[in-house]
Design an enzyme around this catalytic site. Structure first.
Site, short mmCIF file in Angstrom:
data_model
loop_
_atom_site.label_atom_id
_atom_site.label_comp_id
_atom_site.label_asym_id
_atom_site.label_seq_id
_atom_site.Cartn_x
_atom_site.Cartn_y
_atom_site.Cartn_z
N TYR A 155 -8.92 5.38 -3.58
CA TYR A 155 -7.73 4.80 -2.89
C TYR A 155 -6.73 4.61 -3.95
O TYR A 155 -5.57 4.82 -4.00
CB TYR A 155 -7.99 3.41 -2.32
CG TYR A 155 -6.66 2.51 -1.61
CD1 TYR A 155 -6.07 3.02 -0.60
CD2 TYR A 155 -6.42 1.71 -2.36
CE1 TYR A 155 -5.02 2.54 -0.10
CE2 TYR A 155 -5.04 0.91 -1.84
CZ TYR A 155 -4.82 1.33 -0.57
OH TYR A 155 -3.48 0.72 -0.18
N VAL A 188 -2.04 -7.81 1.50
CA VAL A 188 -1.11 -8.17 2.64
C VAL A 188 -2.01 -8.25 3.90
O VAL A 188 -2.99 -7.42 4.33
CB VAL A 188 -0.20 -7.06 3.00
CG1 VAL A 188 0.86 -7.54 3.91
CG2 VAL A 188 0.71 -6.97 1.58
N THR A 190 -3.13 -7.14 6.84
CA THR A 190 -2.65 -5.86 7.76
C THR A 190 -4.04 -5.44 8.29
O THR A 190 -5.04 -6.38 7.95
CB THR A 190 -1.88 -4.67 7.03
OG1 THR A 190 -2.93 -4.21 6.05
CG2 THR A 190 -0.71 -5.04 6.39
#
Length: 249
Positions: A155, A188, A190
């Site tokens: 990532y 965040v 999400t």
């Protein structure tokens, strides 16, 4: 801030940062193309949208598929006649281990979505953005500049690639009047971690931030819209960090 009559493509618009950005662009007058693999989530976002259906285009598509990427740009131009802003927001998080031998499978999956598809969509959108003197906003991550964990390397690699591509594209496209920038969020709220199957949650990162908080998607959307607006006409090749201070940990 107004985007009246601007045509904006937002990938990953079915949830999280992408959904928040798409809704905010629509609220500011844009004609928005919402792209996501999950059609049901796209319909949920549309239900929250203040614009009429004729000012929106919902595209259920897998951006990692080359034919689907072509379709996104072509259907956008077919419906609205132009393209002003591309927001490359779609991304996935997966874990992969060198020791266990799973890293190459993870590498192919993550890079295809997070980086290759972003570069392809940029390439396909560029002729239209040159014509409109438009701009691109890419979504990176603090993972581009810090190690998140032993099995999260892929990532991080993908997001480091996003940032280097952003600078390179800005350098190449500047002479054609196209700006390219990126936003580098910290943690965040999400669905990206939930969708990955990991037991990590965004709240696990709270103690690592300097101000002890997790961002909401709308905070990142605000920065996206700022960079996409004509008021930011002097900004290109920049990476804007919105991370509550986590990179200084």
């Amino acid at each position: 801030m107004s985007f009246t009559n601007k045509v904006v493509v937002v990938t990953g618009a079915g949830s999280g940062i992408g959904a928040a950005a798409a809704l905010q662009f629509a609220a500011e007058g844009a004609r928005v193309v919402l792209v996501d693999r999950d059609e049901a989530r796209l319909r949920d976002v549309r239900a929250q949208c203040p614009r009429h259906d004729q000012e929106l285009l919902l595209l259920a598509a897998d951006i990692a598929r080359e034919d689907e990427a072509h379709r996104i740009i072509q259907e956008t131009v077919n419906k609205f006649g132009k393209l002003d802003v591309l927001v490359n927001c779609a991304g996935i998080f997966r874990m992969g281990s060198v020791l266990e031998g799973s890293i190459m499978k993870t590498f192919d999956e993550v890079m295809n979505v997070n980086l290759r598809a972003l570069i392809l969509l940029t390439t396909l959108a560029t002729p239209h953005l040159v014509e409109s003197k438009g701009n691109i906003v890419n979504i990176s991550s603090v993972a581009a500049v810090m190690a998140l964990g032993a099995e999260n390397a892929v990532y991080s690699i993908s997001k480091a690639g996003v940032e280097h591509f952003t600078r390179g594209a800005a350098l190449e496209l500047g002479a054609s009047g196209v700006r390219v920038n990126a936003v580098r969020p910290g943690p965040v709220r999400t669905r990206i971690l939930e969708n990955s199957g990991t037991k990590i949650t965004c709240d696990d990162w709270t103690p690592l931030t300097k101000i002890g908080r997790i961002s909401e998607p709308q905070e990142i959307a605000d920065v996206i819209l700022y960079l996409a607006n004509d008021n930011a006409k002097g900004i290109t090749g920049s990476i804007f960090t919105v991370d509550n201070g986590i990179v200084f940990h």
